[in-house]
Design a protein around this motif. Structure first.
Motif, PDB file in Angstrom:
ATOM      1  N   TYR A 224       0.822  -1.212   0.000  1.00 53.95           N
ATOM      2  CA  TYR A 224       0.000   0.000   0.000  1.00 53.95           C
ATOM      3  C   TYR A 224       0.854   1.260   0.000  1.00 53.95           C
ATOM      4  CZ  TYR A 224      -3.241   3.580   1.572  1.00 53.95           C
ATOM      5  OH  TYR A 224      -3.976   4.727   1.685  1.00 53.95           O
ATOM      6  N   TYR A 225       2.010   1.220   0.689  1.00 53.44           N
ATOM      7  CA  TYR A 225       2.831   2.413   0.847  1.00 53.44           C
ATOM      8  C   TYR A 225       3.932   2.542  -0.206  1.00 53.44           C
ATOM      9  CZ  TYR A 225       0.661   3.295   5.333  1.00 53.44           C
ATOM     10  OH  TYR A 225      -0.235   3.583   6.307  1.00 53.44           O
ATOM     11  N   ARG A 226       4.139   1.551  -1.019  1.00 51.76           N
ATOM     12  CA  ARG A 226       5.200   1.645  -2.023  1.00 51.76           C
ATOM     13  C   ARG A 226       4.831   2.668  -3.079  1.00 51.76           C
ATOM     14  NH1 ARG A 226       6.488  -4.574  -2.222  1.00 51.76           N
ATOM     15  NH2 ARG A 226       7.641  -4.683  -0.280  1.00 51.76           N
ATOM     16  N   VAL A 227       5.852   3.320  -3.608  1.00 55.45           N
ATOM     17  CA  VAL A 227       5.634   4.325  -4.645  1.00 55.45           C
ATOM     18  C   VAL A 227       5.356   3.600  -5.956  1.00 55.45           C
ATOM     19  CG1 VAL A 227       6.663   6.257  -5.863  1.00 55.45           C
ATOM     20  CG2 VAL A 227       7.195   5.884  -3.451  1.00 55.45           C
ATOM     21  N   ALA A 228       4.286   3.980  -6.595  1.00 52.75           N
ATOM     22  CA  ALA A 228       3.883   3.322  -7.838  1.00 52.75           C
ATOM     23  C   ALA A 228       4.886   3.611  -8.945  1.00 52.75           C
ATOM     24  CB  ALA A 228       2.492   3.792  -8.253  1.00 52.75           C
ATOM     25  N   LYS A 229       5.156   2.603  -9.742  1.00 50.29           N
ATOM     26  CA  LYS A 229       6.097   2.735 -10.852  1.00 50.29           C
ATOM     27  C   LYS A 229       5.627   3.806 -11.833  1.00 50.29           C
ATOM     28  CE  LYS A 229       8.368  -0.034 -14.374  1.00 50.29           C
ATOM     29  NZ  LYS A 229       8.457  -1.340 -15.035  1.00 50.29           N
ATOM     30  N   GLU A 230       4.319   3.896 -12.022  1.00 49.01           N
ATOM     31  CA  GLU A 230       3.769   4.887 -12.948  1.00 49.01           C
ATOM     32  C   GLU A 230       4.059   6.312 -12.460  1.00 49.01           C
ATOM     33  OE1 GLU A 230       1.662   2.435 -11.557  1.00 49.01           O
ATOM     34  OE2 GLU A 230       2.077   1.089 -13.220  1.00 49.01           O
ATOM     35  N   ASP A 231       3.984   6.514 -11.128  1.00 51.69           N
ATOM     36  CA  ASP A 231       4.270   7.835 -10.573  1.00 51.69           C
ATOM     37  C   ASP A 231       5.725   8.223 -10.813  1.00 51.69           C
ATOM     38  OD1 ASP A 231       1.677   7.925  -9.693  1.00 51.69           O
ATOM     39  OD2 ASP A 231       2.168   7.395  -7.615  1.00 51.69           O
ATOM     40  N   LEU A 232       6.631   7.253 -10.664  1.00 51.17           N
ATOM     41  CA  LEU A 232       8.050   7.533 -10.895  1.00 51.17           C
ATOM     42  C   LEU A 232       8.314   7.820 -12.374  1.00 51.17           C
ATOM     43  CD1 LEU A 232       9.756   4.893  -8.591  1.00 51.17           C
ATOM     44  CD2 LEU A 232       9.512   7.338  -8.189  1.00 51.17           C
ATOM     45  N   GLU A 233       7.676   7.052 -13.237  1.00 54.85           N
ATOM     46  CA  GLU A 233       7.857   7.279 -14.672  1.00 54.85           C
ATOM     47  C   GLU A 233       7.322   8.663 -15.057  1.00 54.85           C
ATOM     48  OE1 GLU A 233       5.865   3.892 -16.310  1.00 54.85           O
ATOM     49  OE2 GLU A 233       7.634   2.590 -16.081  1.00 54.85           O
ATOM     50  N   GLU A 234       6.193   9.069 -14.449  1.00 53.21           N
ATOM     51  CA  GLU A 234       5.625  10.375 -14.719  1.00 53.21           C
ATOM     52  C   GLU A 234       6.585  11.485 -14.275  1.00 53.21           C
ATOM     53  OE1 GLU A 234       1.932  13.028 -13.094  1.00 53.21           O
ATOM     54  OE2 GLU A 234       1.614  10.882 -13.357  1.00 53.21           O
ATOM     55  N   LEU A 235       7.212  11.303 -13.111  1.00 51.41           N
ATOM     56  CA  LEU A 235       8.175  12.286 -12.633  1.00 51.41           C
ATOM     57  C   LEU A 235       9.376  12.364 -13.568  1.00 51.41           C
ATOM     58  CD1 LEU A 235       9.257  14.209 -10.412  1.00 51.41           C
ATOM     59  CD2 LEU A 235      10.358  12.214  -9.420  1.00 51.41           C
ATOM     60  N   GLU A 236       9.882  11.216 -14.020  1.00 50.58           N
ATOM     61  CA  GLU A 236      11.017  11.211 -14.940  1.00 50.58           C
ATOM     62  C   GLU A 236      10.665  11.911 -16.252  1.00 50.58           C
ATOM     63  OE1 GLU A 236      12.495   7.244 -15.419  1.00 50.58           O
ATOM     64  OE2 GLU A 236      13.428   7.243 -13.438  1.00 50.58           O
ATOM     65  N   ARG A 237       9.450  11.670 -16.760  1.00 55.91           N
ATOM     66  CA  ARG A 237       9.033  12.347 -17.995  1.00 55.91           C
ATOM     67  C   ARG A 237       8.934  13.848 -17.771  1.00 55.91           C
ATOM     68  NH1 ARG A 237       5.603   7.914 -18.386  1.00 55.91           N
ATOM     69  NH2 ARG A 237       3.870   9.084 -17.482  1.00 55.91           N
ATOM     70  N   GLY A 238       8.476  14.250 -16.592  1.00 57.07           N
ATOM     71  CA  GLY A 238       8.355  15.672 -16.279  1.00 57.07           C
ATOM     72  C   GLY A 238       9.702  16.362 -16.176  1.00 57.07           C
ATOM     73  N   LEU A 239      10.741  15.599 -15.825  1.00 57.40           N
ATOM     74  CA  LEU A 239      12.071  16.185 -15.690  1.00 57.40           C
ATOM     75  C   LEU A 239      12.849  16.192 -17.000  1.00 57.40           C
ATOM     76  CD1 LEU A 239      13.162  14.609 -12.297  1.00 57.40           C
ATOM     77  CD2 LEU A 239      12.483  16.960 -12.721  1.00 57.40           C
ATOM     78  N   SER A 240      12.328  15.490 -18.000  1.00 64.19           N
ATOM     79  CA  SER A 240      13.036  15.416 -19.286  1.00 64.19           C
ATOM     80  C   SER A 240      12.912  16.680 -20.072  1.00 64.19           C
ATOM     81  CB  SER A 240      12.497  14.256 -20.125  1.00 64.19           C
ATOM     82  OG  SER A 240      12.722  13.048 -19.454  1.00 64.19           O
TER      83      SER A 240
END
Length: 129
Positions: A113-129
């Motif tokens: 329940y508390y793990r960071v979703a892979k999709e959220d991390l991918e979204e952050l990486e795309r936002g930083l590109s």
């Protein structure tokens, strides 16, 4: 104990884990940028952050000699840890603790329940590109 339960149930623990992942991604991006521009030191005054490459010396060592040195002084058992799965069954029997007091260690790990979703991390990486 109530403050720990509040920390866990209020969502702050999940937020902390998410921020740690975001920080990890940002450090990688900053390193890539700094390598690309070729600057050993960059300051971001508005954020009070300095990115600086430092020299890290890694020395070769004589592992056998070090272990022998520590063993002669009775320090090898204190400074060494073994993984049971790396030992043969005979070695496991030799090293079996004989009435040794065990010390339990409490380890906190996020459940699903508390793990960071892979999709959220991918979204952050795309936002930083």
């Amino acid at each position: 104990m109530s403050s720990l339960m509040f920390f866990l149930t209020s969502g702050k623990y999940k937020r902390l884990l998410t921020l740690e992942k975001h920080l990890e991604i940002l450090k990688i991006r900053i390193r890539q940028y700094q390598e690309m521009v070729g600057e050993p030191r960059i300051e971001w005054f508005e954020h009070s952050v300095v990115g600086k490459f430092i020299n890290f010396s890694k020395y070769e060592h004589n592992e056998f000699g070090l272990k022998e040195f520590l063993d002669e002084r009775g320090l090898l058992p204190v400074t060494t840890s073994l993984r049971r799965n790396d030992l043969t069954s005979e070695e496991q029997l030799i090293l079996e603790p004989r009435n040794a007091p065990q010390r339990l260690v409490l380890k906190f790990v996020p459940n699903l329940y508390y793990r960071v979703a892979k999709e959220d991390l991918e979204e952050l990486e795309r936002g930083l590109s």
